[in-house]
Design a protein around this motif. Structure first.
Motif, PDB file in Angstrom:
ATOM      1  N   GLU A   1      -3.103  -6.718  14.242  1.00  0.00           N
ATOM      2  CA  GLU A   1      -3.332  -6.297  12.869  1.00  0.00           C
ATOM      3  C   GLU A   1      -2.152  -5.444  12.448  1.00  0.00           C
ATOM      4  OE1 GLU A   1      -5.413  -6.911  10.438  1.00  0.00           O
ATOM      5  OE2 GLU A   1      -6.428  -8.426  11.641  1.00  0.00           O
ATOM      6  N   PRO A   2      -1.113  -6.080  11.906  1.00  0.00           N
ATOM      7  CA  PRO A   2       0.066  -5.311  11.493  1.00  0.00           C
ATOM      8  C   PRO A   2      -0.305  -4.239  10.479  1.00  0.00           C
ATOM      9  CG  PRO A   2       0.528  -7.656  11.530  1.00  0.00           C
ATOM     10  CD  PRO A   2      -0.946  -7.524  11.699  1.00  0.00           C
ATOM     11  N   ALA A   3       0.416  -3.142  10.545  1.00  0.00           N
ATOM     12  CA  ALA A   3       0.149  -2.010   9.653  1.00  0.00           C
ATOM     13  C   ALA A   3       1.146  -2.016   8.503  1.00  0.00           C
ATOM     14  CB  ALA A   3       0.264  -0.700  10.424  1.00  0.00           C
ATOM     15  N   PRO A   4       0.685  -1.799   7.260  1.00  0.00           N
ATOM     16  CA  PRO A   4       1.611  -1.786   6.122  1.00  0.00           C
ATOM     17  C   PRO A   4       2.542  -0.586   6.174  1.00  0.00           C
ATOM     18  CG  PRO A   4      -0.577  -1.112   5.428  1.00  0.00           C
ATOM     19  CD  PRO A   4      -0.707  -1.573   6.848  1.00  0.00           C
ATOM     20  N   LEU A   5       3.795  -0.831   5.785  1.00  0.00           N
ATOM     21  CA  LEU A   5       4.787   0.240   5.706  1.00  0.00           C
ATOM     22  C   LEU A   5       5.163   0.590   4.282  1.00  0.00           C
ATOM     23  CD1 LEU A   5       7.319  -0.738   8.541  1.00  0.00           C
ATOM     24  CD2 LEU A   5       5.471   0.953   8.651  1.00  0.00           C
ATOM     25  N   THR A   6       4.958  -0.339   3.355  1.00  0.00           N
ATOM     26  CA  THR A   6       5.360  -0.123   1.965  1.00  0.00           C
ATOM     27  C   THR A   6       4.142  -0.201   1.055  1.00  0.00           C
ATOM     28  OG1 THR A   6       5.873  -2.476   1.753  1.00  0.00           O
ATOM     29  CG2 THR A   6       7.687  -0.999   2.332  1.00  0.00           C
ATOM     30  N   PRO A   7       4.212   0.431  -0.099  1.00  0.00           N
ATOM     31  CA  PRO A   7       3.044   0.460  -0.990  1.00  0.00           C
ATOM     32  C   PRO A   7       2.817  -0.873  -1.689  1.00  0.00           C
ATOM     33  CG  PRO A   7       4.904   1.594  -2.001  1.00  0.00           C
ATOM     34  CD  PRO A   7       5.326   1.262  -0.603  1.00  0.00           C
ATOM     35  N   ALA A   8       1.577  -1.108  -2.072  1.00  0.00           N
ATOM     36  CA  ALA A   8       1.244  -2.278  -2.883  1.00  0.00           C
ATOM     37  C   ALA A   8       1.707  -2.048  -4.313  1.00  0.00           C
ATOM     38  CB  ALA A   8      -0.262  -2.523  -2.843  1.00  0.00           C
ATOM     39  N   ASP A   9       2.071  -3.116  -4.990  1.00  0.00           N
ATOM     40  CA  ASP A   9       2.486  -3.005  -6.381  1.00  0.00           C
ATOM     41  C   ASP A   9       1.287  -2.756  -7.291  1.00  0.00           C
ATOM     42  OD1 ASP A   9       5.313  -3.374  -6.467  1.00  0.00           O
ATOM     43  OD2 ASP A   9       5.015  -5.495  -5.970  1.00  0.00           O
ATOM     44  N   PRO A  10       1.451  -1.913  -8.306  1.00  0.00           N
ATOM     45  CA  PRO A  10       0.404  -1.811  -9.330  1.00  0.00           C
ATOM     46  C   PRO A  10       0.255  -3.159 -10.025  1.00  0.00           C
ATOM     47  CG  PRO A  10       2.065  -0.065  -9.571  1.00  0.00           C
ATOM     48  CD  PRO A  10       2.603  -1.045  -8.593  1.00  0.00           C
ATOM     49  N   GLU A  11      -0.928  -3.687 -10.077  1.00  0.00           N
ATOM     50  CA  GLU A  11      -1.141  -5.034 -10.601  1.00  0.00           C
ATOM     51  C   GLU A  11      -0.658  -5.138 -12.045  1.00  0.00           C
ATOM     52  OE1 GLU A  11      -4.694  -8.370 -11.026  1.00  0.00           O
ATOM     53  OE2 GLU A  11      -5.073  -6.451 -10.027  1.00  0.00           O
ATOM     54  N   GLY A  12       0.197  -6.144 -12.274  1.00  0.00           N
ATOM     55  CA  GLY A  12       0.687  -6.411 -13.617  1.00  0.00           C
ATOM     56  C   GLY A  12       1.770  -5.485 -14.106  1.00  0.00           C
ATOM     57  N   VAL A  13       2.220  -4.553 -13.271  1.00  0.00           N
ATOM     58  CA  VAL A  13       3.217  -3.564 -13.695  1.00  0.00           C
ATOM     59  C   VAL A  13       4.598  -3.879 -13.117  1.00  0.00           C
ATOM     60  CG1 VAL A  13       3.861  -1.121 -13.701  1.00  0.00           C
ATOM     61  CG2 VAL A  13       1.451  -1.802 -13.942  1.00  0.00           C
ATOM     62  N   THR A  14       4.663  -4.012 -11.790  1.00  0.00           N
ATOM     63  CA  THR A  14       5.930  -4.309 -11.116  1.00  0.00           C
ATOM     64  C   THR A  14       5.698  -5.340 -10.020  1.00  0.00           C
ATOM     65  OG1 THR A  14       5.604  -2.465  -9.576  1.00  0.00           O
ATOM     66  CG2 THR A  14       6.981  -2.055 -11.532  1.00  0.00           C
ATOM     67  N   ARG A  15       6.788  -5.994  -9.636  1.00  0.00           N
ATOM     68  CA  ARG A  15       6.798  -6.889  -8.478  1.00  0.00           C
ATOM     69  C   ARG A  15       7.951  -6.463  -7.587  1.00  0.00           C
ATOM     70  NH1 ARG A  15       7.339 -11.460 -10.949  1.00  0.00           N
ATOM     71  NH2 ARG A  15       9.625 -11.528 -10.752  1.00  0.00           N
ATOM     72  N   THR A  16       7.645  -6.135  -6.325  1.00  0.00           N
ATOM     73  CA  THR A  16       8.628  -5.567  -5.412  1.00  0.00           C
ATOM     74  C   THR A  16       8.739  -6.412  -4.155  1.00  0.00           C
ATOM     75  OG1 THR A  16       7.986  -3.365  -6.191  1.00  0.00           O
ATOM     76  CG2 THR A  16       9.319  -3.466  -4.190  1.00  0.00           C
TER      77      THR A  16
END
Length: 668
Positions: A118-133
């Motif tokens: 179960e890999p652990a996230p290192l970066t934040p999720a994008d705010p839906e509909g605001v940005t794509r990273t």
């Protein structure tokens, strides 16, 4: 065995569209990790890419279980999506574009725990509909507690607007602790310089960072800057360009394709101030930077940057390993002490832009994805010091090998004295032959890019056609890579002209040699190849039919908001200024000449394509049908497919549609 005689194009073949569509794509992004070898493997059944590992014992297995596809959307075409070390790995998950950490990997056979990881996230999720990273080309930071990667952030809008001002890129530090997964402020900007970034490299002593950068309207094969900065308190300072650049004129542009550290005070770089991507050494130790061409030759070692972090050479403790191209490619070791070269992979003729090694002071093993006229693409691990070559994946026996055509390199001279290279795939079938007095029908294949190039590989897509009695020729028209800047620049402001003329010249040469029927010649291609196919049908009467995959049809609307950021100014190089050069745009536009298309064709388009948007295909089909009803033999629009199809069911439909078209138009 005596072959039965049957008209070309009608031979029975055991190779089916379903079989070809189910064949996995070429491996990608190989890495040397101690005694292990890692790479990414496409799976057409799931339309995803998985992360693979080969241990020292030769066991090959997936690193992750289902639900963990690997990849990113950097600059639209993707970038290196992972970093693997003996202790851990970090990867970009294609479904959400976040970086994840695999900690405490088992010492062997990762698949034994892969499904449970179960890999652990290192970066934040994008705010839906605001940005794509997305994050690409990750490296280990100097402290060992951070990953550094190129971050691309695009602001989202409901309306179609120019993506360039909405997109920002920088190099960021990402804590391995996972602190940034829920707190974006835990990310630190390390460096900012250009609109586009690629190939970030930390010096062996951790005191300097190097990277490539370029800005609109240039494409990275026109001009790039090799940047170097000192690292102070985890931030790049005193940034300076040490190679490359553009003084404002065509003749003064220099493109750096890749750079790697030779030691703490010098870099090797692939640059083309002499017209060829040759190997330079950049000395940073003195008061003034010095760049010297250490391997001058009229052949190419570099590549056009279409994916972030792509590589054509690697530095090892046993010399520099380079992918050398001028027609068939070789993989060579260059000894910086003696200048001597050694062929590392005799018999292999094609090497992808993914030559990877351990770096200066870290060993003598490299890995590259290689292919040949008889071998499919596979990762090769090579001990550069000892010369030992290991296939990372055993060659699967193909039951219909006798039906697979073997490619032949040829060339034809065109106006201006240019030699246009191409590869000819003859009709091949162990049971049938054509009549001696009738040449075979021909399919001209036009590659995309348009800076791509032909490869002499065992290509089963073409075998689908050649086993039925069609000849295939794929053309390195002006603009292709591998033959120097001057050949590439033949396409500057001549898109839709040079590519068409070179394709016709190849078809005529094969007809003159008795190897193709001029009355039964078709043309096919995707993206820029789809453009060239439409342009050939509109501006030439040579072709009897065409197959068009996700094309550009109207250059006057293929820029700024009408495509993605990376290519949003590319039209300035290919055709000219959309506002000033309107006559040139009108001359080459297939859409503007839709009424002149009189040969039947099929159109194949993904509905999620943001590079060549569906309206480019829609408008062309509508315009042709308005004046020539029935000329469009099939128009397939595929939901869920983007630029370059991924699903095996999609490719099955496409390939079968091609077979149907050629049988009806080019058949005996």
């Amino acid at each position: 065995m005596t072959k039965a005689e049957k008209p070309y194009g009608t031979w029975p073949s055991p190779i089916t569209a379903e079989d070809v569509a189910a064949i996995p794509g070429a491996p990608q992004w190989p890495s040397v990790v101690g005694e292990q070898t890692w790479w990414c493997a496409p799976d057409p059944a799931t339309a995803t890419v998985g992360l693979m590992w080969r241990g020292a014992d030769g066991v090959v297995c997936p690193v992750l279980g289902p639900g963990w596809p690997v990849g990113n959307k950097a600059i639209g075409y993707g970038g290196r999506p992972y970093l693997a070390t003996p202790e851990f790995a970090v990867f970009s998950r294609s479904s959400d574009q976040r970086l994840y950490l695999i900690a405490d990997m088992p010492a062997a056979e990762p698949s034994s725990a892969g499904a449970a990881l179960e890999p652990a996230p290192l970066t934040p999720a994008d705010p839906e509909g605001v940005t794509r990273t997305n994050y690409s080309d990750p490296i280990l930071g100097p402290s060992g507690t951070e990953i550094w990667a190129i971050r691309e952030v695009t602001e989202l809008t409901e309306e179609l607007t120019d993506p360039a001002p909405r997109t920002k890129r920088d190099v960021v530090a990402i804590p391995l602790s996972g602190a940034a997964a829920d707190d974006p402020t835990a990310l630190r900007v390390v460096a900012r310089s250009h609109h586009f970034l690629s190939t970030i490299r930390l010096s062996p002593d951790g005191t300097r960072l190097a990277w490539l950068g370029w800005d609109h309207p240039a494409m990275p094969w026109e001009t790039t800057d090799l940047m170097v900065a000192s690292i102070v308190d985890g931030v790049a300072v005193a940034q300076a360009r040490v190679l490359g650049g553009d003084e404002g004129g065509v003749g003064t542009q220099v493109a750096v394709a890749q750079a790697e550290w030779a030691d703490a005070d010098s870099l090797y770089a692939l640059a083309d101030p002499d017209g060829w991507w040759n190997l330079f050494r950049v000395d940073l130790a003195g008061d003034e930077t010095a760049a010297i061409n250490v391997f001058p030759t009229e052949s190419e070692f570099g590549h056009p940057i279409w994916r972030v972090g792509s590589t054509s050479f690697a530095v090892t403790d046993a010399g520099v390993v380079l992918r050398r191209s001028l027609g068939d490619e070789t993989l060579i070791r260059w000894d910086p002490e003696t200048g001597q070269t050694t062929d590392l992979a005799p018999g292999w003729t094609e090497f992808a832009n993914s030559v990877s090694g351990p770096g200066a002071g870290a060993g003598t093993a490299i890995v590259a994805v290689a292919a040949s006229p008889t071998e499919p693409s596979t990762p090769l691990r090579i001990d550069v010091a000892g010369g030992r070559l290991t296939r990372c994946v055993e060659r699967a026996e193909y039951p219909h090998e006798a039906w697979v055509s073997r490619p032949e390199r040829r060339h034809v001279q065109v106006e201006g004295g240019w030699q246009v290279p191409y590869i000819y795939y003859p009709p091949t079938n162990p049971e049938y032959q054509g009549p001696s007095d009738v040449p075979p029908p021909l399919l001209i294949d036009v590659h995309g890019g348009p800076t791509s190039g032909t490869v002499t590989t065992r290509y089963l897509n073409f075998a689908l056609f050649t086993s039925r009695g069609y000849a295939v020729a794929t053309v390195d028209y002006g603009g292709s890579t591998g033959y120097g800047r001057a050949y590439r620049d033949r396409l500057r402001h001549t898109w839709g002209i040079t590519d068409v003329e070179d394709s016709v010249a190849v078809a005529r040469a094969l007809a003159a040699a008795g190897l193709a029927d001029p009355a039964r010649t078709g043309i096919r291609g995707g993206s820029a190849g789809g453009w060239a196919t439409l342009a050939a049908l509109a501006h030439s009467d040579y072709f009897a039919c065409g197959t068009v995959y996700f094309p550009i049809s109207d250059p006057a609307t293929w820029y700024d908001e009408q495509t993605h950021d990376f290519e949003s100014r590319y039209i300035h190089y290919l055709v000219g200024d959309p506002e000033k050069d309107t006559a040139r745009f009108a001359r080459v536009s297939p859409l503007a000449h839709a009424a002149e298309i009189t040969a039947p064709f099929i159109m194949l388009q993904g509905l999620d394509d943001v590079i060549c948007r569906p309206d480019q295909a829609d408008r062309l089909v509508k315009a042709v049908e308005a004046v020539n009803p029935g000329l469009v033999r099939a128009y397939h629009r595929f939901p869920g497919e983007g630029h370059g199809f991924r699903k095996d069911e999609t490719m099955t439909v496409c390939l079968q549609a091609e077979l149907d078209l050629y049988a009806s138009v080019l058949g005996a």
